[in-house]
Design a protein around this motif. Structure first.
Motif, PDB file in Angstrom:
ATOM      1  N   ASP A  20       0.839  -1.190   0.000  1.00 50.97           N
ATOM      2  CA  ASP A  20       0.000   0.000   0.000  1.00 50.97           C
ATOM      3  C   ASP A  20       0.878   1.245   0.000  1.00 50.97           C
ATOM      4  O   ASP A  20       1.955   1.264   0.585  1.00 50.97           O
ATOM      5  CB  ASP A  20      -0.898   0.043   1.238  1.00 50.97           C
ATOM      6  N   LEU A  21       0.391   2.295  -0.651  1.00 49.01           N
ATOM      7  CA  LEU A  21       1.103   3.564  -0.620  1.00 49.01           C
ATOM      8  C   LEU A  21       0.874   4.236   0.725  1.00 49.01           C
ATOM      9  O   LEU A  21      -0.207   4.167   1.287  1.00 49.01           O
ATOM     10  CB  LEU A  21       0.625   4.472  -1.755  1.00 49.01           C
ATOM     11  N   HIS A  22       1.869   4.876   1.225  1.00 53.82           N
ATOM     12  CA  HIS A  22       1.761   5.600   2.486  1.00 53.82           C
ATOM     13  C   HIS A  22       1.151   6.973   2.224  1.00 53.82           C
ATOM     14  O   HIS A  22       1.160   7.479   1.105  1.00 53.82           O
ATOM     15  CB  HIS A  22       3.144   5.756   3.120  1.00 53.82           C
ATOM     16  N   ASP A  23       0.637   7.567   3.283  1.00 53.86           N
ATOM     17  CA  ASP A  23       0.089   8.914   3.194  1.00 53.86           C
ATOM     18  C   ASP A  23       1.193   9.853   2.717  1.00 53.86           C
ATOM     19  O   ASP A  23       2.240   9.956   3.359  1.00 53.86           O
ATOM     20  CB  ASP A  23      -0.413   9.334   4.572  1.00 53.86           C
ATOM     21  N   PRO A  24       1.002  10.536   1.584  1.00 54.06           N
ATOM     22  CA  PRO A  24       2.073  11.396   1.070  1.00 54.06           C
ATOM     23  C   PRO A  24       2.466  12.523   2.021  1.00 54.06           C
ATOM     24  O   PRO A  24       3.592  13.009   1.981  1.00 54.06           O
ATOM     25  CB  PRO A  24       1.507  11.958  -0.229  1.00 54.06           C
ATOM     26  N   PHE A  25       1.565  12.923   2.921  1.00 52.40           N
ATOM     27  CA  PHE A  25       1.885  13.977   3.879  1.00 52.40           C
ATOM     28  C   PHE A  25       2.703  13.443   5.049  1.00 52.40           C
ATOM     29  O   PHE A  25       3.278  14.215   5.804  1.00 52.40           O
ATOM     30  CB  PHE A  25       0.614  14.650   4.380  1.00 52.40           C
ATOM     31  N   ALA A  26       2.776  12.118   5.198  1.00 51.58           N
ATOM     32  CA  ALA A  26       3.576  11.510   6.257  1.00 51.58           C
ATOM     33  C   ALA A  26       4.980  11.172   5.771  1.00 51.58           C
ATOM     34  O   ALA A  26       5.833  10.797   6.556  1.00 51.58           O
ATOM     35  CB  ALA A  26       2.891  10.249   6.769  1.00 51.58           C
ATOM     36  N   MET A  27       5.217  11.318   4.479  1.00 53.61           N
ATOM     37  CA  MET A  27       6.506  10.974   3.895  1.00 53.61           C
ATOM     38  C   MET A  27       7.442  12.189   3.911  1.00 53.61           C
ATOM     39  O   MET A  27       7.004  13.318   3.747  1.00 53.61           O
ATOM     40  CB  MET A  27       6.334  10.509   2.448  1.00 53.61           C
ATOM     41  N   THR A  28       8.730  11.936   4.107  1.00 51.68           N
ATOM     42  CA  THR A  28       9.749  12.977   4.073  1.00 51.68           C
ATOM     43  C   THR A  28      10.620  12.752   2.845  1.00 51.68           C
ATOM     44  O   THR A  28      11.125  11.643   2.639  1.00 51.68           O
ATOM     45  CB  THR A  28      10.634  12.908   5.335  1.00 51.68           C
ATOM     46  N   VAL A  29      10.798  13.788   2.040  1.00 50.90           N
ATOM     47  CA  VAL A  29      11.665  13.682   0.864  1.00 50.90           C
ATOM     48  C   VAL A  29      13.113  13.687   1.349  1.00 50.90           C
ATOM     49  O   VAL A  29      13.566  14.638   1.966  1.00 50.90           O
ATOM     50  CB  VAL A  29      11.420  14.838  -0.132  1.00 50.90           C
ATOM     51  N   VAL A  30      13.813  12.602   1.079  1.00 50.62           N
ATOM     52  CA  VAL A  30      15.214  12.482   1.474  1.00 50.62           C
ATOM     53  C   VAL A  30      16.113  13.001   0.360  1.00 50.62           C
ATOM     54  O   VAL A  30      17.117  13.657   0.613  1.00 50.62           O
ATOM     55  CB  VAL A  30      15.554  11.007   1.811  1.00 50.62           C
ATOM     56  N   SER A  31      15.741  12.711  -0.874  1.00 46.27           N
ATOM     57  CA  SER A  31      16.541  13.130  -2.016  1.00 46.27           C
ATOM     58  C   SER A  31      15.647  13.201  -3.245  1.00 46.27           C
ATOM     59  O   SER A  31      14.665  12.480  -3.358  1.00 46.27           O
ATOM     60  CB  SER A  31      17.676  12.127  -2.251  1.00 46.27           C
ATOM     61  N   SER A  32      16.011  14.061  -4.168  1.00 48.49           N
ATOM     62  CA  SER A  32      15.269  14.196  -5.410  1.00 48.49           C
ATOM     63  C   SER A  32      16.227  14.702  -6.481  1.00 48.49           C
ATOM     64  O   SER A  32      17.059  15.565  -6.209  1.00 48.49           O
ATOM     65  CB  SER A  32      14.115  15.181  -5.218  1.00 48.49           C
ATOM     66  N   HIS A  33      16.132  14.123  -7.677  1.00 48.79           N
ATOM     67  CA  HIS A  33      16.989  14.591  -8.763  1.00 48.79           C
ATOM     68  C   HIS A  33      16.318  14.363 -10.115  1.00 48.79           C
ATOM     69  O   HIS A  33      15.413  13.544 -10.244  1.00 48.79           O
ATOM     70  CB  HIS A  33      18.364  13.929  -8.722  1.00 48.79           C
ATOM     71  N   ARG A  34      16.774  15.098 -11.093  1.00 48.96           N
ATOM     72  CA  ARG A  34      16.211  15.014 -12.442  1.00 48.96           C
ATOM     73  C   ARG A  34      17.061  14.057 -13.275  1.00 48.96           C
ATOM     74  O   ARG A  34      18.279  14.080 -13.220  1.00 48.96           O
ATOM     75  CB  ARG A  34      16.198  16.392 -13.094  1.00 48.96           C
ATOM     76  N   THR A  35      16.374  13.198 -14.029  1.00 45.40           N
ATOM     77  CA  THR A  35      17.028  12.291 -14.964  1.00 45.40           C
ATOM     78  C   THR A  35      16.458  12.539 -16.349  1.00 45.40           C
ATOM     79  O   THR A  35      15.550  13.357 -16.521  1.00 45.40           O
ATOM     80  CB  THR A  35      16.782  10.820 -14.585  1.00 45.40           C
ATOM     81  N   SER A  36      16.944  11.798 -17.332  1.00 47.22           N
ATOM     82  CA  SER A  36      16.411  11.933 -18.690  1.00 47.22           C
ATOM     83  C   SER A  36      14.966  11.466 -18.764  1.00 47.22           C
ATOM     84  O   SER A  36      14.228  11.850 -19.656  1.00 47.22           O
ATOM     85  CB  SER A  36      17.272  11.141 -19.675  1.00 47.22           C
ATOM     86  N   GLU A  37      14.536  10.643 -17.809  1.00 45.84           N
ATOM     87  CA  GLU A  37      13.155  10.145 -17.759  1.00 45.84           C
ATOM     88  C   GLU A  37      12.238  11.043 -16.933  1.00 45.84           C
ATOM     89  O   GLU A  37      11.043  10.810 -16.885  1.00 45.84           O
ATOM     90  CB  GLU A  37      13.140   8.735 -17.176  1.00 45.84           C
ATOM     91  N   GLY A  38      12.793  12.014 -16.247  1.00 44.53           N
ATOM     92  CA  GLY A  38      11.999  12.888 -15.377  1.00 44.53           C
ATOM     93  C   GLY A  38      12.595  12.944 -13.984  1.00 44.53           C
ATOM     94  O   GLY A  38      13.745  12.566 -13.773  1.00 44.53           O
ATOM     95  N   VAL A  39      11.810  13.393 -13.024  1.00 41.18           N
ATOM     96  CA  VAL A  39      12.276  13.543 -11.640  1.00 41.18           C
ATOM     97  C   VAL A  39      12.116  12.225 -10.889  1.00 41.18           C
ATOM     98  O   VAL A  39      11.096  11.558 -10.992  1.00 41.18           O
ATOM     99  CB  VAL A  39      11.493  14.662 -10.917  1.00 41.18           C
ATOM    100  N   VAL A  40      13.146  11.850 -10.125  1.00 42.70           N
ATOM    101  CA  VAL A  40      13.115  10.688  -9.244  1.00 42.70           C
ATOM    102  C   VAL A  40      13.216  11.216  -7.816  1.00 42.70           C
ATOM    103  O   VAL A  40      14.091  12.016  -7.506  1.00 42.70           O
ATOM    104  CB  VAL A  40      14.296   9.732  -9.519  1.00 42.70           C
ATOM    105  N   SER A  41      12.291  10.781  -6.955  1.00 36.23           N
ATOM    106  CA  SER A  41      12.287  11.220  -5.557  1.00 36.23           C
ATOM    107  C   SER A  41      12.375  10.012  -4.636  1.00 36.23           C
ATOM    108  O   SER A  41      11.714   9.000  -4.868  1.00 36.23           O
ATOM    109  CB  SER A  41      11.010  11.996  -5.246  1.00 36.23           C
TER     110      SER A  41
END
Length: 57
Positions: free
Chosen positions: A5-26
């Motif tokens: 199951d997906l977790h509540d997006p408001f309970a998640m903390t973004v640890v890292s995010s970067h752009r690739t040729s396919e788009g953003v990976v978080s």
């Protein structure tokens, strides 16, 4: 919560995010220890525990 199951997006903390040729990976982490890797098309989930494997839904 079932590990697929997906977790509540408001309970998640973004640890890292970067752009690739396919788009953003978080990389996000929940307080329960679960990790999610999000792209525009996929969400991968890894839960804490004995040698859990990442699943892609």
């Amino acid at each position: 919560m079932h590990s697929r199951d997906l977790h509540d997006p408001f309970a998640m903390t973004v640890v890292s995010s970067h752009r690739t040729s396919e788009g953003v990976v978080s990389y996000l982490r929940c307080g329960c220890g679960a990790w999610e890797v999000r792209t525009a098309r996929l969400v991968g989930i890894a839960t804490p525990g004995a040698r859990s494997k990442m699943t892609i839904d």
